[in-house]
Design an enzyme around this catalytic site. Structure first.
Site, PDB file in Angstrom:
ATOM      1  N   TYR A 206     -12.131  -1.781  -7.200  1.00 45.66           N
ATOM      2  CA  TYR A 206     -12.074  -0.332  -7.070  1.00 45.66           C
ATOM      3  C   TYR A 206     -10.624   0.128  -6.938  1.00 45.66           C
ATOM      4  CZ  TYR A 206     -10.876  -0.438  -2.146  1.00 45.66           C
ATOM      5  OH  TYR A 206     -10.216  -0.630  -0.966  1.00 45.66           O
TER       6      TYR A 206
ATOM      7  N   HIS B 123      -7.699  -8.915   3.701  1.00 50.10           N
ATOM      8  CA  HIS B 123      -7.011  -9.591   2.613  1.00 50.10           C
ATOM      9  C   HIS B 123      -6.891 -11.068   2.955  1.00 50.10           C
ATOM     10  CE1 HIS B 123      -5.567  -5.403   2.689  1.00 50.10           C
ATOM     11  NE2 HIS B 123      -5.600  -5.513   1.374  1.00 50.10           N
TER      12      HIS B 123
ATOM     13  N   HIS C 207      -4.326  -6.135  -6.058  1.00 43.65           N
ATOM     14  CA  HIS C 207      -4.244  -7.284  -5.164  1.00 43.65           C
ATOM     15  C   HIS C 207      -5.643  -7.679  -4.691  1.00 43.65           C
ATOM     16  CE1 HIS C 207      -3.906  -3.742  -2.534  1.00 43.65           C
ATOM     17  NE2 HIS C 207      -4.465  -4.494  -1.599  1.00 43.65           N
TER      18      HIS C 207
ATOM     19  N   CYS D  40     -13.135  -5.254   6.434  1.00 44.14           N
ATOM     20  CA  CYS D  40     -12.401  -5.466   5.179  1.00 44.14           C
ATOM     21  C   CYS D  40     -11.145  -6.254   5.524  1.00 44.14           C
ATOM     22  CB  CYS D  40     -11.925  -4.163   4.576  1.00 44.14           C
ATOM     23  SG  CYS D  40     -13.173  -2.945   4.252  1.00 44.14           S
TER      24      CYS D  40
ATOM     25  N   TRP E  93     -14.698   2.853  -0.877  1.00 43.65           N
ATOM     26  CA  TRP E  93     -15.187   1.540  -1.312  1.00 43.65           C
ATOM     27  C   TRP E  93     -16.626   1.321  -0.873  1.00 43.65           C
ATOM     28  CZ3 TRP E  93     -10.999   2.323   1.859  1.00 43.65           C
ATOM     29  CH2 TRP E  93     -11.133   1.967   3.211  1.00 43.65           C
TER      30      TRP E  93
ATOM     31  N   GLU F 121      -7.767  -2.679  -5.506  1.00 43.73           N
ATOM     32  CA  GLU F 121      -8.159  -4.012  -5.068  1.00 43.73           C
ATOM     33  C   GLU F 121      -9.266  -4.628  -5.914  1.00 43.73           C
ATOM     34  OE1 GLU F 121      -7.096  -3.528  -0.349  1.00 43.73           O
ATOM     35  OE2 GLU F 121      -9.184  -3.293  -0.941  1.00 43.73           O
TER      36      GLU F 121
ATOM     37  N   GLU G 253     -10.997  -8.828  14.025  1.00 43.51           N
ATOM     38  CA  GLU G 253     -11.228  -7.390  14.086  1.00 43.51           C
ATOM     39  C   GLU G 253     -12.419  -7.013  14.963  1.00 43.51           C
ATOM     40  OE1 GLU G 253     -12.172  -4.174  10.681  1.00 43.51           O
ATOM     41  OE2 GLU G 253     -10.320  -5.331  10.391  1.00 43.51           O
TER      42      GLU G 253
ATOM     43  N   GLU H 227      -5.381   2.598  -2.888  1.00 40.41           N
ATOM     44  CA  GLU H 227      -6.015   1.286  -2.730  1.00 40.41           C
ATOM     45  C   GLU H 227      -6.340   0.828  -4.143  1.00 40.41           C
ATOM     46  OE1 GLU H 227      -6.416  -0.725  -0.353  1.00 40.41           O
ATOM     47  OE2 GLU H 227      -6.460   0.405   1.509  1.00 40.41           O
TER      48      GLU H 227
ATOM     49  N   HIS I   6       0.838  -1.198   0.000  1.00 39.04           N
ATOM     50  CA  HIS I   6       0.000   0.000   0.000  1.00 39.04           C
ATOM     51  C   HIS I   6       0.876   1.254   0.000  1.00 39.04           C
ATOM     52  CE1 HIS I   6      -2.836  -3.098   1.393  1.00 39.04           C
ATOM     53  NE2 HIS I   6      -3.693  -2.389   0.676  1.00 39.04           N
TER      54      HIS I   6
END
Length: 185
Positions: free
Chosen positions: A110, A75, A38, A73, A167, A122, A93, A120, A31
């Site tokens: 986006y 990964h 990604h 959100c 997003w 992704e 989280e 970002e 980032h």
């Protein structure tokens, strides 16, 4: 209170323009002002009453600190499928166990640039999920949370997009259109 995560460096899956895997990299190095495409995911968690959990990003976040967004959100790890990643990350989280995970926008992608200049970029499938739990957020990730009605969230994205992550502003109207104004039961 959920304890902050202190795991090994997170790795992200790098993608080509066809969304095919082409490698992995440490999240901390990806980032930047030149973020490669990604794999990521977004999740909107609902309770038994159908309310949607929104979270305010922790003030220490590198990008969009203090901004309201979807529930969670993240990964997926290189060896992890998306549903497993959603369940893992929501647990880490928000301290939630999910009882149902469904695809909402399987082809969402986006690109956004933060005020700090960080990009970002992704391919970010979006999911609905359910929980019966009370959130116990990791303070390094979440400053606060709230439960809200879906129609209220749609209205917020439309009338005050500056109050939400970029997003979420893109995802919410697409989800609303895809599900004809109501999340799936």
């Amino acid at each position: 209170m959920n304890q902050p995560t202190t795991a090994a460096p997170e790795r992200v899956v790098l993608l080509d323009e066809r969304h095919e895997r082409v490698g992995v990299a440490d999240k901390a190095t990806v980032h930047t002002r030149h973020t490669p495409l990604h794999l990521a995911f977004s999740c909107y968690v609902r309770d038994a009453a159908g309310r949607v959990l929104v979270t305010r990003r922790a003030l220490g976040k590198t990008t969009w600190p203090g901004v309201w967004t979807n529930s969670c959100c993240g990964h997926p790890a290189p060896e992890e499928d998306l549903e497993t990643a959603v369940r893992r990350r929501v647990g880490q989280e928000l301290g939630l166990t999910l009882t149902d995970v469904r695809s909402a926008l399987p082809d969402f992608r986006y690109r956004a640039v933060s005020a700090e200049g960080i990009v970002e970029n992704e391919f970010c499938p979006v999911f609905w999920a359910r929980t019966a739990d009370v959130p116990d957020p990791d303070p390094a990730e979440v400053a606060e949370f709230a439960w809200t009605g879906w129609r209220d969230l749609v209205a917020l994205a439309e009338r005050a997009p500056w109050a939400l992550s970029p997003w979420a502003v893109e995802q919410i109207p697409r989800m609303d259109a895809a599900f004809e104004g109501a999340p799936p039961a």
